[in-house]
Scaffold this active site. Structure first.
Site, PDB file in Angstrom:
ATOM      1  CG  HIS A   1      -5.496  -2.292  -0.453  1.00  0.00           C
ATOM      2  ND1 HIS A   1      -4.634  -1.958  -1.481  1.00  0.00           N
ATOM      3  CD2 HIS A   1      -5.041  -1.617   0.635  1.00  0.00           C
ATOM      4  CE1 HIS A   1      -3.717  -1.122  -1.046  1.00  0.00           C
ATOM      5  NE2 HIS A   1      -3.932  -0.894   0.236  1.00  0.00           N
TER       6      HIS A   1
ATOM      7  CB  SER B   1      -0.960  -0.048   1.192  1.00  0.00           C
ATOM      8  OG  SER B   1      -1.932   0.964   1.117  1.00  0.00           O
TER       9      SER B   1
ATOM     10  CG  ASP C   1      -6.638  -2.824  -4.216  1.00  0.00           C
ATOM     11  OD1 ASP C   1      -7.388  -1.872  -3.916  1.00  0.00           O
ATOM     12  OD2 ASP C   1      -5.419  -2.823  -3.942  1.00  0.00           O
TER      13      ASP C   1
END
Length: 688
Positions: free
Chosen positions: A624, A284, A568
Site C-alpha cells: 500500500h 490512499s 495491497d
C-alpha cells in the site's frame, strides 16, 4: 586541519591532496569505524522493527513456512526466521565485509540506482524526444501520512509549540514522555468532530511538501514520486502538495479550516499560471477526499458546495490519478472503531499484554473513534458487495464480521424492548435526544447488535449499529452525522458525497481517472469477533467486542481471527478495483458523462535492500505505501502528467471475475440499496 576534516571544503594542502589519493591507515580505519557504527545502528533499528510488528509485515511479503501470498501462514516466528536466514544474514555479511575493508564496490550501500525520472528522461532523449512538465500536479496525501503540528496545548505539551506531534521524531518523544497527554491532544471531540472541548488544544496540518514526503526521517512516503517529477523539470511553480487534517470528516475541514475552498483556489491558480489543466494525484484516503471534493466543488453554495458549477471539473482537472485508493472502504476501519484492534494487535501474545498495559484497547478505540475520517473508510456498498464472497478463498458468502465459533454469549441486558436504537420510525426510543447516551443506553444498543449479528444479520446491520453506537458517544457523534452509507437516492446529500456507490462522477467528459494499485498481498478482509466479557460480570466491557485470535480456518484464509483476501496489504482488491474495473464502466447513473477510467495493477514482487532496511519492499512492490516507490508506477505517472505516453488498462488480478460473480448474484451488485445512515443530519448538533 583540512586533511583531518573529511567535510572541509577549503583549498586542499599538499598533505590534504595526498591523503585524498591514498588515505592513511588511521584515516581508513576511522572511516571504516564510522561506517560500521552507522551500519550497526541500522541493524539495531531494523531488529526493533521486526519485534514491533515486523513479523506481520513479513508475512504479507510471503515469508514463512507455508509460502506465498494468499496462503495461510501460521506464525510470525516462521516468517522472521526465513527472512533472517534467506535475505538479512547474507546481506549483512556482504555489507559488513565491505565496510570493514573499505571496498564498497560489491555493496548495495554504495550503489545509487537510477531514479525513474532520470531513466524516463534518458529514454526520451535516446528516442530523439524531449520531456518536461505539461500538466501541473497537485498531491493529496492519505490517512495518517501527513504531519500534524501543535499550535496550542495544555500544560503537559504546550512547550512543543509548532512541533510535529504526528509524523515526526518529536511525536515519539511526546508519546513516551506522557502518553495520556499526547493521546488527548491528537484526539478530537467525538460529538462536534472538531478540536477538543475547552479551546486549549489546537492541532493543525503541517504545510508544504515536508508534510508528507517522509513520515519520519528515513521513512519515505511521497518523496520518491516528487523526486522523479523534479527529474523531468517539475518544481514548486507547477507541482504542489495540499495538506489537511486527516482526522476530520471532510465537510468539517471546510467549516474549521476553509480547506475545500483553498483546494478549489489552489487548482484554479495552478491552471491560470501554467495554462494547462491540473493532474490531481492522491494516495490512499487522499483519493476519497478528491472524490468528495469533485462533488463539493460543483454543488451550489446553498447546498453546502463550492459553487463552481457543473462544468468546473471539466474546465480545471485533466486527470484524477488514484494511487491505492480505498474507494469502497476498508474492513480494518471497522475493527479499529469497534475494538481498537487490527491483525497485528490481535495476535501479539505476551507482547499484546504489554501493549494493553501501556495503551489499552479502550484507549485505542476511543482515540480512533474520535477521528471521523476513519468512519468515512467503513466499507461501502453493503452486503451486495462485501458478503457475496466473490473475492474470498472459497467464493462462499461470508459475513464481514462473524461471531467466533469459540465465543461465549453474555446474559441479555434489560432494555426498553427496542434495543435502545434511535430510528426514524420511533423518535422516542432513545432516553433523551438532547443528552449524551447513558451507559445503559449504550449497553442496550450493544445488546441489540449482539442479538442481530447472527446468520441473518448483514453488514448493513453492522453499519447501522455503529452509527447508532457512535463509538460509545451515541448517534449524535460527528462521525455518524457526516457519513451516510445509504444508496439508491436520486440526489445525494453532503453526508453521501464520500460514497461512490451513492454519488455519481462529475460531468466532465474529458476527465481521465487512473486507478493505480498493487495486488498480491494478503489483506484484512473480515474478522471473527467474540464478546469482551468483563471478568466477574455477565455484560460486555469496553470495547464490547474483541477479535478472537484462537479462530483459525486455513481453508478460508482465516488466521488468528482475521480473514484475508487479495489486496495491497491495507486495502482489499474489492475496494481498490471494483468501481474502477467494473462499477463505473457503462454505468450511466454513476458515470453520466462516460468519464474514461483506466485501471493499472502492479503485482507485488517484494525484495529486501540493505540500503533501505526499514521494512520497505523494493522497486516492484505492490504494498500500500511502498507502491509509491514502484518504478513502473512512477513511469506511468510521468507519462500521464508530461503527456509523453499512454497508460492503458492492465489487470493482473481476478477483479474482472470477482465483479462478474458479484453482478450475477441474485443479491449482488450496485442495484442493491443500502439503508444505513444516522437519524441526524450533518450540521449543528441537534437540540430538538
Amino acid at each position: 586541519m583540512a586533511a583531518a576534516n573529511p567535510t572541509s571544503k577549503g583549498t586542499a594542502t599538499s598533505a590534504g591532496a595526498a591523503s585524498a589519493s591514498s588515505p592513511s591507515p588511521a584515516t581508513g580505519s576511522n572511516k571504516a569505524t564510522r561506517r560500521l557504527l552507522t551500519f550497526l545502528c541500522i541493524i539495531a533499528a531494523f531488529a526493533l522493527g521486526l519485534h514491533f510488528g515486523g513479523g506481520a509485515y513479513l508475512r504479507t511479503q510471503g515469508y514463512g513456512a507455508a509460502g506465498r501470498a494468499g496462503q495461510f501462514v501460521p506464525s510470525y516466528s516462521d516468517a522472521i526466521q526465513e527472512f533472517v536466514e534467506r535475505d538479512l544474514l547474507p546481506a549483512v555479511n556482504e555489507t559488513l565485509a565491505a565496510l570493514l575493508t573499505g571496498d564498497e564496490s560489491s555493496s548495495e550501500a554504495k550503489a545509487q540506482p537510477v531514479r525513474p525520472g532520470e531513466a524516463f528522461k534518458k529514454q526520451a532523449v535516446d528516442n530523439g524526444a524531449t520531456v518536461g512538465p505539461k500538466h501541473p500536479v497537485l498531491f493529496v496525501p492519505g490517512f495518517i501520512t501527513g504531519g500534524l503540528q501543535l499550535w496550542s496545548g495544555e500544560e503537559c505539551l504546550k512547550h512543543r509549540f509548532r512541533e510535529g506531534i504526528w509524523g515526526s521524531t518529536t511525536m515519539a518523544a511526546a508519546f513516551l514522555a506522557d502518553r495520556n497527554c499526547w493521546m488527548k491532544h491528537v484526539a478530537l471531540d467525538p460529538i462536534t468532530g472538531m478540536d477538543p472541548e475547552g479551546g486549549e488544544i489546537k492541532v493543525r496540518a503541517q504545510a508544504g511538501f515536508e508534510a508528507a514526503d517522509y513520515f519520519v526521517s528515513g521513512f519515505w512516503i511521497l518523496s520518491k514520486l516528487i523526486h522523479s517529477l523534479a527529474d523531468v523539470g517539475y518544481d514548486p511553480s507547477n507541482m504542489d502538495m495540499i495538506t489537511y487534517d486527516w482526522r476530520m470528516a471532510f465537510p468539517l475541514l471546510e467549516e474549521r479550516d476553509g480547506f475545500l475552498t483553498d483546494f478549489k483556489l489552489r487548482i484554479e491558480r495552478m491552471v491560470e499560471k501554467n495554462g494547462e489543466k491540473v493532474a490531481l494525484l492522491g494516495h490512499s484516503m487522499g483519493n476519497c477526499l478528491i472524490f468528495f471534493f469533485l462533488r463539493w466543488v460543483t454543488e451550489p453554495k446553498e447546498s453546502g458546495g463550492g459553487g463552481g458549477g457543473t462544468d468546473w471539473v471539466e474546465r480545471n482537472v485533466q486527470s484524477f490519478i488514484n494511487v491505492g485508493g480505498p474507494l469502497l472502504g476498508v474492513p480494518k476501519a471497522t475493527s479499529a472503531i469497534l475494538s481498537g484492534e487490527m491483525e497485528e494487535t490481535a495476535v501479539l501474545g505476551k507482547m499484546g499484554d504489554l501493549l494493553e498495559a501501556y495503551v489499552s484497547a479502550k484507549k485505542r478505540k476511543d482515540l480512533v473513534a474520535s477521528w471521523a475520517a476513519v468512519w468515512g473508510m467503513l466499507p461501502k456498498g453493503g452486503p451486495a458487495l462485501w458478503e457475496i464472497g466473490a473475492d474470498l478463498a472459497k467464493g462462499e458468502p461470508m459475513q464481514l464480521l462473524q461471531k467466533s465459533p469459540t465465543s461465549t454469549t453474555s446474559q441479555e441486558i434489560i432494555n426498553d424492548g427496542n434495543g435502545g436504537v434511535c430510528s426514524d420510525d420511533d423518535e422516542n426510543v432513545c432516553h433523551d435526544p438532547n443528552s449524551s447516551p447513558t451507559p445503559s443506553e449504550v449497553d442496550a444498543t450493544i445488546q441489540e447488535f449482539i442479538k442481530m449479528n447472527s446468520e441473518e444479520g448483514t453488514f448493513d446491520d453492522v453499519l447501522q449499529f455503529m452509527l447508532d453506537w457512535g463509538g460509545g458517544a451515541g448517534p449524535k457523534a460527528a462521525a455518524a452525522r457526516y457519513h451516510s452509507f445509504k444508496s439508491g437516492t436520486n440526489k445525494p446529500t453532503i453526508a453521501q458525497w464520500h460514497n461512490p456507490v451513492a454519488t455519481p462522477l462529475p460531468q466532465a467528459p474529458s476527465l481521465k481517472i487512473y486507478c493505480l494499485y498493487g495486488v498480491g498481498v494478503p489483506t484484512e478482509r473480515g474478522y471473527s469477533y467474540k464478546e469482551n466479557i468483563v471478568e466477574g460480570s455477565s455484560t460486555p466491557g469496553d470495547p464490547p467486542f474483541l477479535i478472537d485470535p484462537t479462530h483459525n480456518d486455513p481453508d478460508r484464509n482465516i488466521a488468528n481471527g482475521v480473514l484475508t483476501s487479495d489486496g495491497d496489504g491495507s486495502v482489499p482488491l474489492l475496494s481498490l478495483g471494483y468501481m474502477c474495473a467494473d462499477g463505473w464502466l457503462g454505468n450511466d447513473k454513476l458515470n453520466p458523462s462516460k468519464v474514461d477510467v483506466i485501471t493499472k495493477e502492479y503485482m507485488h514482487e517484494g525484495s529486501f535492500s540493505i540500503s533501505d532496511p526499514l521494512a520497505r519492499s523494493g522497486p516492484k512492490s505492490g504494498e500500500h505505501c511502498d507502491v509509491l516507490g514502484n518504478e513502473q508506477l512512477a513511469f506511468d505517472v510521468l507519462k500521464i502528467v508530461t503527456g509523453a505516453g499512454d497508460v492503458g488498462t492492465s489487470i493482473v488480478s481476478n477483479i474482472k471475475e470477482i465483479a462478474k460473480r458479484i453482478n450475477s448474484h441474485e443479491m449482488g451488485g450496485l442495484d442493491f440499496v443500502s439503508k444505513a445512515e444516522s437519524r441526524y443530519q450533518p450540521g449543528p448538533i441537534p437540540t430538538e
